[in-house]
Design a protein around this motif. Structure first.
Motif, PDB file in Angstrom:
ATOM      1  N   GLU A   1       0.821  -1.223   0.000  1.00 13.55           N
ATOM      2  CA  GLU A   1       0.000   0.000   0.000  1.00 13.55           C
ATOM      3  C   GLU A   1       0.853   1.270   0.000  1.00 13.55           C
ATOM      4  OE1 GLU A   1      -3.469   0.066  -0.084  1.00 13.55           O
ATOM      5  OE2 GLU A   1      -3.202  -2.087  -0.494  1.00 13.55           O
ATOM      6  N   LYS A   2       2.175   1.100   0.141  1.00 11.73           N
ATOM      7  CA  LYS A   2       3.107   2.229   0.258  1.00 11.73           C
ATOM      8  C   LYS A   2       2.747   3.135   1.436  1.00 11.73           C
ATOM      9  CE  LYS A   2       4.526   2.225  -4.586  1.00 11.73           C
ATOM     10  NZ  LYS A   2       4.054   0.916  -4.889  1.00 11.73           N
ATOM     11  N   SER A   3       2.201   2.538   2.491  1.00 16.36           N
ATOM     12  CA  SER A   3       1.823   3.273   3.697  1.00 16.36           C
ATOM     13  C   SER A   3       3.055   3.503   4.577  1.00 16.36           C
ATOM     14  CB  SER A   3       0.791   2.486   4.499  1.00 16.36           C
ATOM     15  OG  SER A   3      -0.387   2.320   3.761  1.00 16.36           O
ATOM     16  N   PHE A   4       3.236   4.733   5.010  1.00 17.39           N
ATOM     17  CA  PHE A   4       4.299   5.123   5.942  1.00 17.39           C
ATOM     18  C   PHE A   4       5.704   4.891   5.396  1.00 17.39           C
ATOM     19  CE2 PHE A   4       0.662   3.706   8.580  1.00 17.39           C
ATOM     20  CZ  PHE A   4       0.272   4.946   9.060  1.00 17.39           C
ATOM     21  N   THR A   5       5.871   4.762   4.095  1.00 19.25           N
ATOM     22  CA  THR A   5       7.217   4.598   3.550  1.00 19.25           C
ATOM     23  C   THR A   5       8.014   5.868   3.850  1.00 19.25           C
ATOM     24  OG1 THR A   5       6.491   5.359   1.371  1.00 19.25           O
ATOM     25  CG2 THR A   5       6.546   2.982   1.731  1.00 19.25           C
TER      26      THR A   5
END
Length: 146
Positions: A48-52
Motif C-alpha cells: 500500500e506504500k503506507s508510511f514509507t
C-alpha cells in the motif's frame, strides 16, 4: 475470570497466570501468531506504500520502503541511514539490477523470495554487497529442491 481476561484470551490466545511471593497475581499474555501477523502487516504496508520513509533508486527506477525494515535486515542500510539522517532519503544504488532490488525487498518483507537459477549468482552477489541478513551470511548453502 473477569471480562477483561476473557476478552484478552480471544486476542492473545494464550494466558498464563503466576504469583511471585508477596505480590499480586501476574498474567503472561502471548500472541501466538505474532510473527506471521507482523510479516503480513509489513507486506501490506509495503504493498500500500503506507508510511514509507525511504526511496531506493537503481536502473532509472525507484522503490519505496521503510527505514526500520531496511535497517533490521541489513547492517549496510542501517549504517547508511544512521550516518545520513533525513526525513525521506533517496538512496541511489549503483550497479544493482532493479529486478534484484525488488527481490531483495520481497525477501526483507516476507522472509522468502523466488529467484531463477540463471539470476541466482548475481542476485546473491548483490545481496552480499548490501549485507542482507539471511542471504549474505551463507551464499554457498543453497537448498536444492527437485
Amino acid at each position: 475470570m473477569s471480562d477483561l481476561t476473557a476478552q484478552s484470551r480471544k486476542s492473545y490466545r494464550e494466558i498464563s497466570a503466576f504469583t511471585m511471593a508477596g505480590e499480586q497475581q501476574q498474567f503472561f499474555l502471548k500472541w501466538n501468531d505474532f510473527q506471521s501477523n507482523m510479516v503480513s502487516s509489513f507486506k501490506h504496508l509495503r504493498d500500500e506504500k503506507s508510511f514509507t520513509d525511504v526511496t531506493l533508486a537503481c536502473d532509472g527506477q525507484t522503490c519505496k520502503a521503510h527505514k526500520m525494515v531496511l535497517s533490521a535486515c541489513s547492517p549496510y542500510f542501517k549504517s547508511l541511514l544512521e550516518e545520513n539522517p533525513s526525513k525521506h532519503p533517496i538512496i541511489i544504488l549503483k550497479d544493482v539490477a532493479y529486478s534484484h532490488l525488488q527481490a531483495i525487498l520481497e525477501f526483507m518483507y516476507a522472509g522468502e523470495v523466488n529467484v531463477s537459477q540463471d539470476q541466482l549468482p548475481a542476485f546473491l552477489k548483490t545481496a552480499d554487497r548490501l549485507k542482507v541478513k539471511g542471504l549474505a551470511e551463507a551464499p554457498g548453502a543453497i537448498k536444492r529442491e527437485g
